[in-house]
Design an enzyme around this catalytic site. Structure first.
Site, PDB file in Angstrom:
ATOM      1  CB  CYS A 172      44.156  56.167  65.185  1.00 36.21           C
ATOM      2  SG  CYS A 172      45.675  55.256  64.903  1.00 36.21           S
ATOM      3  NE  ARG A 204      38.800  56.907  62.642  1.00 34.56           N
ATOM      4  CZ  ARG A 204      38.610  56.982  61.346  1.00 34.56           C
ATOM      5  NH1 ARG A 204      37.389  56.863  60.860  1.00 34.56           N
ATOM      6  NH2 ARG A 204      39.621  57.177  60.522  1.00 34.56           N
ATOM      7  CD1 TRP A 251      43.432  48.118  64.456  1.00 35.58           C
ATOM      8  CD2 TRP A 251      44.497  48.875  62.656  1.00 35.58           C
ATOM      9  NE1 TRP A 251      43.562  47.081  63.570  1.00 35.58           N
ATOM     10  CE2 TRP A 251      44.209  47.517  62.455  1.00 35.58           C
ATOM     11  CE3 TRP A 251      45.177  49.574  61.653  1.00 35.58           C
ATOM     12  CZ2 TRP A 251      44.563  46.831  61.311  1.00 35.58           C
ATOM     13  CZ3 TRP A 251      45.526  48.893  60.501  1.00 35.58           C
ATOM     14  CH2 TRP A 251      45.217  47.539  60.339  1.00 35.58           C
ATOM     15  CG  ASN A 269      43.647  58.287  61.509  1.00 31.17           C
ATOM     16  OD1 ASN A 269      44.168  57.189  61.336  1.00 31.17           O
ATOM     17  ND2 ASN A 269      42.552  58.655  60.882  1.00 31.17           N
ATOM     18  N   GLY A 270      47.023  58.124  60.690  1.00 31.25           N
ATOM     19  CA  GLY A 270      47.623  58.094  59.353  1.00 31.25           C
ATOM     20  C   GLY A 270      49.047  57.578  59.432  1.00 31.25           C
ATOM     21  CD  GLU A 321      29.428  40.476  52.655  1.00 34.97           C
ATOM     22  OE1 GLU A 321      30.570  40.487  52.175  1.00 34.97           O
ATOM     23  OE2 GLU A 321      29.115  41.157  53.654  1.00 34.97           O
ATOM     24  CE  LYS A 360      30.218  40.847  57.018  1.00 35.37           C
ATOM     25  NZ  LYS A 360      30.179  41.792  55.950  1.00 35.37           N
ATOM     26  CD  GLU A 381      34.288  41.237  58.875  1.00 32.83           C
ATOM     27  OE1 GLU A 381      33.247  40.917  58.266  1.00 32.83           O
ATOM     28  OE2 GLU A 381      34.799  42.358  58.787  1.00 32.83           O
ATOM     29  CG  HIS A 387      36.166  22.139  38.149  1.00 32.27           C
ATOM     30  ND1 HIS A 387      36.468  21.313  37.084  1.00 32.27           N
ATOM     31  CD2 HIS A 387      34.997  22.748  37.841  1.00 32.27           C
ATOM     32  CE1 HIS A 387      35.525  21.441  36.156  1.00 32.27           C
ATOM     33  NE2 HIS A 387      34.618  22.303  36.601  1.00 32.27           N
ATOM     34  CE  LYS A 444      32.003  49.974  59.539  1.00 32.86           C
ATOM     35  NZ  LYS A 444      31.358  48.721  59.105  1.00 32.86           N
TER      36      LYS A 444
HETATM   37  O1  M6R Z   1      34.964  51.198  53.923  1.00 36.85           O
HETATM   38  P1  M6R Z   1      35.124  50.194  52.818  1.00 36.85           P
HETATM   39  O2  M6R Z   1      33.818  49.790  52.223  1.00 36.85           O
HETATM   40  O3  M6R Z   1      36.075  50.648  51.766  1.00 36.85           O
HETATM   41  O4  M6R Z   1      35.743  48.928  53.518  1.00 36.85           O
HETATM   42  C1  M6R Z   1      36.151  47.828  52.770  1.00 36.85           C
HETATM   43  C2  M6R Z   1      36.468  46.635  53.653  1.00 36.85           C
HETATM   44  O5  M6R Z   1      37.511  46.938  54.529  1.00 36.85           O
HETATM   45  C3  M6R Z   1      35.248  46.195  54.469  1.00 36.85           C
HETATM   46  O6  M6R Z   1      34.156  45.916  53.644  1.00 36.85           O
HETATM   47  C4  M6R Z   1      35.580  44.936  55.298  1.00 36.85           C
HETATM   48  O7  M6R Z   1      35.779  43.867  54.451  1.00 36.85           O
HETATM   49  C5  M6R Z   1      34.439  44.676  56.285  1.00 36.85           C
HETATM   50  N1  M6R Z   1      34.963  44.535  57.594  1.00 36.85           N
HETATM   51  C6  M6R Z   1      33.665  43.445  55.956  1.00 36.85           C
HETATM   52  O8  M6R Z   1      32.638  43.225  56.860  1.00 36.85           O
END
Ligand code: M6R
Length: 586
Positions: free
Chosen positions: A2, A27, A68, A94-95, A461, A465, A468, A484, A581
């Protein structure tokens, strides 16, 4: 996971809190709320975006929260701020309070009434239980009873102060003139002050209009340096781009350049290790996979790459290894847990992170900072290429120090690296061409990304992307693995994005392209080689770079492809569903 904020001073608390929450929205964004002291504490909170809040009261002291959900579904009653039984104390958290059940039972027995399903509410009731006319004293007693991770801010209706504490969740203080701020991240208050103090785990902060005092949990005062933040609030805003993600994609030349510049001055990289273990999550994990290829190529030592969530629970292993943690936020719970474990195993530890003073920096012996600036879009872009820049630089330095490469090759590689910002710029100009492809693939149900060697992680990656932010099913594969199993999924019109740099796998990639084309796939080839056009339905030309650096240009194409596909589909690009994030829970 959060965002929290607190303000004390002379301005409209309503305005400071709401503007700050907006900047913390990355966040978490399933509910929001504020509490302002004004003849008692007045609270407005509800499920949904910050814009839904109807704050028709004001004052000059308050706290706010953007949530969150972890404990308790996103509902008005689970939104923060949360209060004690009489509404005299309000808190934001937060936590996760791990011992909340135990505390809740004890407090309930004493007559406290709980109104939410959150773990956080125990904090307000604990404070109420311990309050004897002084919030500060109650706060010190309360904090010792909590187990878990927290960034907390608390206020009392009859006192002009904010009490805050940090343990494994980020918290920064903004120092103003006759006003002070506390928040999960600097952009929350950067428009008012650029003087900040970054709190460490185990610290408590007392804020009044005129002073900020830091203590440890025992009540001993701590001295803390005030740092000046060099980037402005404009950096943290969209600067005319439709989305933060697009702005951040276009900021990559600068992000890489600034990261490299900060590294060029580092001469403290003489480490003794015979193996590297890279640990990370998501996009940072993909950077780690690229790191494996670079280090094995240049250092000829074994490199293992782990998802942090897997590393945490593997048996302890004795090794002369460097454990390298990659995390842009520096707050990812799995990565922090893994770093803690590596320390216990006695490994040499290092982190690559983008956030100054973030939690990971307290867990490791060495830190390499990327200088990408704040990344607001949930999808990581510029922090990824900045991570790559750090990994390349680190590997090249190690190769030189260990005598694995001579001075000539060293200079060649460093010069190649210096040119990357310019190569990225020349890739970004392909945007219109990429949009045309995005229009086609946005109508598809599945998309495959294939590559070999150092670009295999880039295929992963690209797929991450795509799923996501566009919500289209996407998979990345090493091209040689298609036969395979995955080849069975290729039928007429299925898009296959193939990365074909002119490296030692180039000819093999051409064969794989022909394989999928023969099954009717719609192939988009990404390559600097004109010849590729003959074998694909569509060719996106990327600038020529030495093959080892090709991930930089290829990933930029895939980021733009995902972005424009999601835009065409009208997705919430900066805040994709179910994601946040920084993932500060396991
Ligand atoms: O802050 P971090 O690099 O540790 O975050 C890791 C992942 O949560 C982050 O890369 C996530 O996969 C992204 N949303 C990808 O775009």
């Amino acid at each position: 996971m959060c965002g929290i904020i607190g303000y004390i001073g002379f301005r409209s608390a309503r305005e400071v809190l709401l503007r700050g929450l907006k900047r913390l929205e990355y966040r978490g964004y399933d509910s929001a709320g504020v509490a302002i002291v004004n003849e008692g504490i007045k609270i407005e909170k509800r499920r949904g975006y910050i814009e839904k809040l109807k704050v028709n009261f004001d004052g000059t002291l308050g706290i706010g929260h953007t949530r969150w959900a972890t404990h308790g579904v996103p509902e008005d009653r689970n939104a923060h701020p949360l209060t004690d039984c009489h509404g005299k104390i309000a808190i934001v958290h937060n936590g996760i309070i791990e011992n909340h059940m135990e505390l809740k039972n004890e407090l309930a027995e004493k007559g406290h009434k709980f109104l939410s399903d959150t773990d956080s509410e125990v904090i307000a009731h604990l404070l109420e239980e311990l309050y004897e006319g002084d919030l500060k004293k109650a706060f010190f007693r309360m904090i010792k009873k909590l187990k878990g991770s927290f960034a907390i801010a608390a206020i009392h209706a009859d006192e002009r102060r904010i009490m805050a504490a940090k343990m494994e969740s980020p918290l920064v203080v903004g120092i103003g003139d006759h006003e002070n701020f506390i928040a999960s991240d600097i952009p929350a208050f950067l428009e008012y002050t650029n003087r900040v103090m970054v709190l460490k785990d185990g610290e408590i902060c007392e804020l009044t209009d005129d002073f900020v005092r830091i203590y440890d949990f025992e009540g001993n005062k701590r001295d803390k340096k005030v740092k000046k933040v060099e980037w402005s609030i404009e950096n943290a805003e969209k600067s005319g781009y439709e989305h933060f993600m697009l702005k951040e994609i276009f900021e990559q030349p600068r992000a890489v350049d600034e990261t490299l510049h900060s590294l060029f001055s580092r001469n403290d990289m003489n480490f003794d290790f015979s193996k590297v273990i890279i640990v990370a999550c998501g996009t940072s994990y993909h950077a780690g996979l690229v790191g494996k290829y670079i280090m094995e190529e240049l250092l000829h030592i074994p490199v293992e790459v782990y998802y942090a969530s897997e590393y945490r629970y593997r048996p302890n292993v004795r090794d002369n290894a460097l454990a390298l943690f990659i995390t842009q936020s520096g707050e990812t719970a799995d990565t922090l847990g893994a770093a803690k474990k590596a320390r216990e195993e006695g490994l040499l530890t290092m982190a690559i992170t983008n956030v100054l003073g973030s939690s990971i920096t307290n867990y490791v012996e060495y830190v390499l900072y990327t200088h990408a600036g704040p990344e607001i879009g949930v999808a990581a872009t510029k922090t990824f290429t900045a991570q790559l820049a750090s990994l390349y630089y680190f590997a090249i330095q190690q190769a030189k120090i260990r005598g694995m490469i001579g001075m000539r090759r060293y200079r060649e590689l460093i010069n190649g690296l210096r040119k990357i910002p310019y190569k990225i710029e020349n890739t970004l100009v392909r945007e219109r061409r990429i949009i045309k492809e995005a229009e086609k693939i946005s109508k598809k149900r599945d998309i495959f990304f294939i590559a070999r060697s150092i670009n295999y992680p880039i295929a992963l990656e690209g797929a991450l992307k795509m799923k996501e932010i566009s919500y289209i099913h996407a998979e990345g594969y090493p091209a040689g693995e298609l036969k395979h199993g995955p080849l069975a999924l290729i039928s007429s019109g299925v898009p296959v994005i193939a990365l074909a740099p002119l490296d030692r796998t180039y000819e093999k990639m051409l064969s794989n392209i022909k394989e999928v084309a023969a099954r009717g796939a719609y192939v988009i080839g990404i390559s600097s080689q004109d010849e590729v056009e003959k074998y694909v339905n569509s060719w996106i030309k990327v600038p020529d770079v030495e093959p080892i650096f090709s991930p930089f240009v290829n990933v930029v194409v895939l980021q733009l492809l995902a972005y424009h596909t999601a835009r065409i589909l009208g997705r919430e690009i900066d805040k994709p569903r179910n994601l946040a994030k920084s993932v500060t829970v396991e």
